[in-house]
Design a protein around this motif. Structure first.
Motif, PDB file in Angstrom:
ATOM      1  N   ILE A   1       0.831  -1.206   0.000  1.00  0.00           N
ATOM      2  CA  ILE A   1       0.000   0.000   0.000  1.00  0.00           C
ATOM      3  C   ILE A   1       0.866   1.257   0.000  1.00  0.00           C
ATOM      4  CG2 ILE A   1      -1.747   1.293   1.302  1.00  0.00           C
ATOM      5  CD1 ILE A   1      -2.733  -1.472   2.334  1.00  0.00           C
ATOM      6  N   THR A   2       1.889   1.273   0.853  1.00  0.00           N
ATOM      7  CA  THR A   2       2.784   2.424   0.942  1.00  0.00           C
ATOM      8  C   THR A   2       4.233   1.937   0.800  1.00  0.00           C
ATOM      9  OG1 THR A   2       2.810   2.248   3.353  1.00  0.00           O
ATOM     10  CG2 THR A   2       1.244   3.798   2.398  1.00  0.00           C
ATOM     11  N   PRO A   3       4.648   1.625  -0.412  1.00  0.00           N
ATOM     12  CA  PRO A   3       5.999   1.070  -0.602  1.00  0.00           C
ATOM     13  C   PRO A   3       7.098   2.085  -0.311  1.00  0.00           C
ATOM     14  CG  PRO A   3       4.990   1.537  -2.707  1.00  0.00           C
ATOM     15  CD  PRO A   3       3.937   1.794  -1.668  1.00  0.00           C
ATOM     16  N   MET A   4       8.201   1.573   0.216  1.00  0.00           N
ATOM     17  CA  MET A   4       9.386   2.390   0.452  1.00  0.00           C
ATOM     18  C   MET A   4      10.425   1.949  -0.578  1.00  0.00           C
ATOM     19  SD  MET A   4      11.503   2.894   3.955  1.00  0.00           S
ATOM     20  CE  MET A   4      12.697   1.596   3.667  1.00  0.00           C
ATOM     21  N   LEU A   5      10.470   2.648  -1.694  1.00  0.00           N
ATOM     22  CA  LEU A   5      11.335   2.254  -2.810  1.00  0.00           C
ATOM     23  C   LEU A   5      12.429   3.284  -3.047  1.00  0.00           C
ATOM     24  CD1 LEU A   5       8.505   1.214  -5.269  1.00  0.00           C
ATOM     25  CD2 LEU A   5      10.009  -0.316  -4.013  1.00  0.00           C
ATOM     26  N   HIS A   6      13.626   2.794  -3.331  1.00  0.00           N
ATOM     27  CA  HIS A   6      14.735   3.680  -3.691  1.00  0.00           C
ATOM     28  C   HIS A   6      14.788   3.877  -5.199  1.00  0.00           C
ATOM     29  CE1 HIS A   6      16.284   3.614   0.364  1.00  0.00           C
ATOM     30  NE2 HIS A   6      16.157   2.297   0.359  1.00  0.00           N
ATOM     31  N   ASP A   7      14.347   2.872  -5.937  1.00  0.00           N
ATOM     32  CA  ASP A   7      14.359   2.924  -7.394  1.00  0.00           C
ATOM     33  C   ASP A   7      12.929   2.797  -7.898  1.00  0.00           C
ATOM     34  OD1 ASP A   7      17.163   2.941  -7.346  1.00  0.00           O
ATOM     35  OD2 ASP A   7      17.225   0.759  -7.278  1.00  0.00           O
ATOM     36  N   GLY A   8      12.553   3.648  -8.820  1.00  0.00           N
ATOM     37  CA  GLY A   8      11.198   3.619  -9.352  1.00  0.00           C
ATOM     38  C   GLY A   8      11.049   2.709 -10.557  1.00  0.00           C
ATOM     39  N   PHE A   9       9.870   2.744 -11.125  1.00  0.00           N
ATOM     40  CA  PHE A   9       9.549   1.976 -12.317  1.00  0.00           C
ATOM     41  C   PHE A   9      10.448   2.453 -13.446  1.00  0.00           C
ATOM     42  CE2 PHE A   9       7.110   1.427 -16.208  1.00  0.00           C
ATOM     43  CZ  PHE A   9       6.756   0.094 -16.103  1.00  0.00           C
ATOM     44  N   PRO A  10      11.001   1.607 -14.233  1.00  0.00           N
ATOM     45  CA  PRO A  10      10.897   0.168 -14.407  1.00  0.00           C
ATOM     46  C   PRO A  10      12.126  -0.594 -13.901  1.00  0.00           C
ATOM     47  CG  PRO A  10      11.652   1.091 -16.463  1.00  0.00           C
ATOM     48  CD  PRO A  10      11.592   2.212 -15.457  1.00  0.00           C
ATOM     49  N   SER A  11      12.688  -0.234 -12.774  1.00  0.00           N
ATOM     50  CA  SER A  11      13.911  -0.884 -12.296  1.00  0.00           C
ATOM     51  C   SER A  11      13.653  -2.320 -11.831  1.00  0.00           C
ATOM     52  CB  SER A  11      14.514  -0.082 -11.139  1.00  0.00           C
ATOM     53  OG  SER A  11      13.686  -0.196 -10.003  1.00  0.00           O
ATOM     54  N   THR A  12      14.712  -3.103 -11.790  1.00  0.00           N
ATOM     55  CA  THR A  12      14.631  -4.482 -11.306  1.00  0.00           C
ATOM     56  C   THR A  12      14.207  -4.497  -9.844  1.00  0.00           C
ATOM     57  OG1 THR A  12      16.407  -5.065 -12.829  1.00  0.00           O
ATOM     58  CG2 THR A  12      15.919  -6.641 -11.084  1.00  0.00           C
ATOM     59  N   ALA A  13      14.748  -3.566  -9.055  1.00  0.00           N
ATOM     60  CA  ALA A  13      14.401  -3.493  -7.634  1.00  0.00           C
ATOM     61  C   ALA A  13      12.910  -3.204  -7.457  1.00  0.00           C
ATOM     62  CB  ALA A  13      15.250  -2.442  -6.936  1.00  0.00           C
ATOM     63  N   PHE A  14      12.341  -2.360  -8.312  1.00  0.00           N
ATOM     64  CA  PHE A  14      10.911  -2.044  -8.256  1.00  0.00           C
ATOM     65  C   PHE A  14      10.074  -3.308  -8.447  1.00  0.00           C
ATOM     66  CE2 PHE A  14       6.940  -1.087 -10.411  1.00  0.00           C
ATOM     67  CZ  PHE A  14       6.405  -0.041  -9.661  1.00  0.00           C
ATOM     68  N   PHE A  15      10.392  -4.066  -9.505  1.00  0.00           N
ATOM     69  CA  PHE A  15       9.639  -5.289  -9.772  1.00  0.00           C
ATOM     70  C   PHE A  15       9.868  -6.338  -8.692  1.00  0.00           C
ATOM     71  CE2 PHE A  15       9.697  -3.537 -14.122  1.00  0.00           C
ATOM     72  CZ  PHE A  15       8.334  -3.522 -14.339  1.00  0.00           C
ATOM     73  N   ALA A  16      11.100  -6.455  -8.209  1.00  0.00           N
ATOM     74  CA  ALA A  16      11.401  -7.424  -7.154  1.00  0.00           C
ATOM     75  C   ALA A  16      10.625  -7.110  -5.889  1.00  0.00           C
ATOM     76  CB  ALA A  16      12.900  -7.437  -6.871  1.00  0.00           C
ATOM     77  N   PHE A  17      10.513  -5.835  -5.563  1.00  0.00           N
ATOM     78  CA  PHE A  17       9.764  -5.427  -4.372  1.00  0.00           C
ATOM     79  C   PHE A  17       8.309  -5.865  -4.482  1.00  0.00           C
ATOM     80  CE2 PHE A  17       7.041  -2.567  -2.032  1.00  0.00           C
ATOM     81  CZ  PHE A  17       7.649  -2.515  -0.793  1.00  0.00           C
ATOM     82  N   PHE A  18       7.663  -5.529  -5.595  1.00  0.00           N
ATOM     83  CA  PHE A  18       6.244  -5.840  -5.730  1.00  0.00           C
ATOM     84  C   PHE A  18       5.981  -7.329  -5.932  1.00  0.00           C
ATOM     85  CE2 PHE A  18       5.928  -1.266  -6.284  1.00  0.00           C
ATOM     86  CZ  PHE A  18       4.857  -1.004  -5.439  1.00  0.00           C
ATOM     87  N   VAL A  19       6.866  -8.022  -6.625  1.00  0.00           N
ATOM     88  CA  VAL A  19       6.719  -9.473  -6.766  1.00  0.00           C
ATOM     89  C   VAL A  19       6.870 -10.138  -5.399  1.00  0.00           C
ATOM     90  CG1 VAL A  19       7.795 -11.560  -7.708  1.00  0.00           C
ATOM     91  CG2 VAL A  19       7.353  -9.609  -9.198  1.00  0.00           C
TER      92      VAL A  19
END
Length: 172
Positions: free
Chosen positions: A59-77
């Protein structure tokens, strides 16, 4: 997978921040135990822990890298698989909560917080968000750190009780 994505992108962080000590990392291990061994305590902690705390990451992600980074997809997966695992237990495996499983799960989650506080002080980290609330998260509405960990207990109790009602063993 998220760590690999950061390495590929050359987004280096101190080693202290990359340890698998986040609550969701713990829930990943608990979900594995619950799905593989189907032990009642692990099923309860996975179900209640993921649906009350780990879902907040979606719901409230804490991301350092936004879309479309690998870290972004890894976080949500990763967080999405936690949610699927937690819902799989009652929906497919027919797991049902015993009386007070929700409160025992809360106790174990609180034990994590108590144990991670000295680790955070020692490593100068913020695992479990015991030192400060990340901007834009629901924790900001419950006071300053670490007091929000106490005030959060009341809505957690209510939410856990409501979740318990959906998966409790029904009397015939």
């Amino acid at each position: 997978m998220e760590t690999f994505g950061r390495i590929v992108r050359e987004h280096w962080e101190p080693w202290q921040d990359r340890l698998p000590l986040h609550f969701c990392s713990l829930m990943t291990l608990v979900c594995f135990i619950a799905l593989w061994f189907r032990t009642p305590w692990a099923c309860a902690v996975a179900y209640f822990g993921v649906l009350t705390a780990s879902v907040q990451g979606l719901i409230t992600p804490m991301l350092h890298d936004g879309f479309p980074s690998t870290a972004f997809f890894a976080f949500f997966v990763g967080h999405g698989l936690l949610l699927i695992s937690a819902l799989y237990l009652p929906a497919v495996l027919q797991w049902r909560a015993r009386p007070w499983d929700d409160m025992r799960a809360l106790g174990l989650c609180d034990a994590y917080l108590v144990l991670i506080i000295p680790v955070n002080i020692w490593l100068d980290t913020n695992y479990g968000f015991t030192r400060y609330a990340p901007a834009g998260t629901v924790l900001e509405y419950f006071g300053s750190a670490p007091w929000y960990l106490l005030t959060l207990q009341i809505p957690a109790l209510v939410l856990l009780r409501l979740l318990y009602l959906t998966v409790r063993v029904r009397k015939k």
